[in-house]
Design a protein around this motif. Structure first.
Motif, mmCIF file in Angstrom:
data_model
loop_
_atom_site.group_PDB
_atom_site.id
_atom_site.type_symbol
_atom_site.label_atom_id
_atom_site.label_comp_id
_atom_site.label_asym_id
_atom_site.label_seq_id
_atom_site.Cartn_x
_atom_site.Cartn_y
_atom_site.Cartn_z
ATOM 1 N N GLN A 131 1.606 6.405 -7.269
ATOM 2 C CA GLN A 131 0.468 7.193 -7.740
ATOM 3 C C GLN A 131 0.626 8.685 -7.457
ATOM 4 N N GLY A 132 1.749 9.073 -6.864
ATOM 5 C CA GLY A 132 1.945 10.464 -6.492
ATOM 6 C C GLY A 132 3.135 11.107 -7.182
ATOM 7 N N SER A 187 0.826 -1.208 0.000
ATOM 8 C CA SER A 187 0.000 0.000 0.000
ATOM 9 C C SER A 187 0.861 1.259 0.000
ATOM 10 N N VAL A 188 1.967 1.250 0.748
ATOM 11 C CA VAL A 188 2.887 2.393 0.731
ATOM 12 C C VAL A 188 3.488 2.554 -0.663
ATOM 13 N N ASP A 246 2.060 1.746 -3.445
ATOM 14 C CA ASP A 246 1.001 2.329 -4.281
ATOM 15 C C ASP A 246 0.944 3.842 -4.106
ATOM 16 N N ARG A 247 1.058 4.312 -2.857
ATOM 17 C CA ARG A 247 0.994 5.752 -2.601
ATOM 18 C C ARG A 247 2.104 6.484 -3.360
ATOM 19 N N TYR A 261 3.615 5.886 5.147
ATOM 20 C CA TYR A 261 3.945 6.664 3.948
ATOM 21 C C TYR A 261 4.526 8.022 4.333
ATOM 22 N N ASP A 273 -1.145 5.556 6.013
ATOM 23 C CA ASP A 273 -0.895 6.992 5.892
ATOM 24 C C ASP A 273 0.362 7.400 6.657
#
Length: 387
Positions: free
Chosen positions: A225-226, A218-219, A221-222, A327, A324
């Protein structure tokens, strides 16, 4: 002393527990003590530097084939009788570990066990939460039949005590500073990773659900995508049953597979940040190896990793599972900031104090006390009988 040691696996560098066992055996031998090892999972073609290592009959564990389910046989009993140990050390409280415990109790031999892995914590990841109570009932019985239980840190000691487990002492973990060192950093390796000019975020461990790899993905992905996608490179050191899923979800990450020898510390030192969100660690050897290699750590507030981060002041402790926050802490360490350099310096200073000789010297001394006490008790029983 003659120490009989049982371990569920005795394959060099297979996991943190095995690394600790290898170091303990080495320390015993350097002090002139004799050690014999029994395990169902042994490195093939390795003479173990002349150490006696008995490979036990075994079958692969269903759904977990990298590890073995072994069997205690009559041949095992004959081997133990021939070795005539002064003390028995059990590293895995499984079916064979129980047999070694009963053997020692029957022979009035002191027995110690090390708490390496919080197995009950794995159950919830496989929807087996109902088994946790039964697992701890067995472990409480097992450890309370040992003369000594070795916990890796105070948080684990507290947890074990909460289950009414007695005779707990601390056996911490060390790190080989000649092996894990920031001077092993390789720009050539970073170039192979296509990481030149990027911040390398490293994960090292089993690719399994109970290591909270979902947080790592998930990290990733962050970042992807940023706006920082081209500023980082994820390097995943290890292997496991979830590897194909991780490769599918992390196509831009580098997967090195298992690394051993000098390749592992070179990979650590060639990274910049160590991300390890697992909540199921008893100690977290990988975090200590990362600190020794010059990487600040970002870990969960549950499990043994927090203890290392708190004691070293060399990283961030994040609420378990909070993507969150994990990340955000990675973002805080991007680039060569003052905060990054401060954490790195704290980690290196802490690792310098964690020598294996000091850590294992305590265990050896306590084992000698147990053996001497048992011998005195045996002599007193003989004198009482003759009287």
């Amino acid at each position: 002393m003659k120490i009989a040691l049982y371990a569920g696996t005795y394959v060099r560098d297979k996991d943190g527990a095995v690394k600790s066992i290898y170091q303990l055996v080495s320390s015993f031998r350097k002090k002139g003590h004799r050690v014999a090892v029994w395990s169902p999972d042994v490195t093939k073609g390795d003479n173990h530097s002349g150490l006696t290592v008995r490979r036990m009959p075994s079958v692969p564990i269903p759904l977990y084939p990298d590890y073995k389910l072994g069997f205690f046989t009559n041949e095992t009993r004959r081997q133990l009788d021939a070795f005539a140990p002064d003390i028995v050390h059990i590293s895995t409280p499984d079916i064979i570990g129980r047999k070694f415990l009963l053997y020692a109790r029957n022979k009035n031999i002191p027995v110690a066990s090390a708490f390496h892995t919080d197995f009950p914590s794995y159950f919830s990841y496989y929807r087996l939460g109902f088994a946790v109570k039964h697992a701890w009932k067995y472990l409480t019985w097992f450890y309370n039949n040992c003369n000594m239980v070795l916990a890796p840190n105070e948080s684990v000691r507290h947890k074990l005590a909460g289950y009414a487990i007695r005779n707990i002492e601390i056996w911490s973990r060390g790190v080989d500073k000649e092996l894990f060192d920031p001077f092993r950093r390789s720009e050539k390796l970073r170039s192979e990773w296509n990481a030149t000019g990027r911040t390398v975020i490293v994960y090292a461990g089993r690719f399994v659900l109970y290591k909270d790899i979902e947080v790592v993905m998930s990290v990733y992905d962050r970042f992807m995508q940023g706006e920082y996608a081209d500023q980082v490179r994820f390097v995943m050191i290890g292997s496991g049953p979830e590897e194909e899923e991780m490769k599918r979800r992390m196509p831009e990450a580098v997967f090195t597979s298992y690394l051993t020898g000098e390749e592992l510390p070179e990979a650590y030192a060639s990274g910049d940040i160590f991300l390890f969100p697992s909540t199921t660690e008893a100690f977290c050897n990988v975090a200590l190896e990362a600190l020794a290699s010059g990487l600040p750590v970002i870990v969960s507030d549950v499990g043994g990793c927090r203890d290392i981060a708190d004691r070293s002041a060399a990283g961030f402790v994040v609420h378990e599972g909070c993507v969150d926050d994990f990340y955000g802490k990675c973002l805080a360490l991007l680039g060569d900031s003052l905060r990054y350099r401060e954490l790195r310096a704290c980690g290196l200073a802490y690792a310098e104090m964690q020598s294996w000789s000091a850590v294992n010297g305590f265990v050896i001394d306590r084992y000698q006390e147990l053996v001497d006490r048992a011998k005195r008790s045996a002599e007193e029983r003989v004198l009482s009988f003759e009287g």
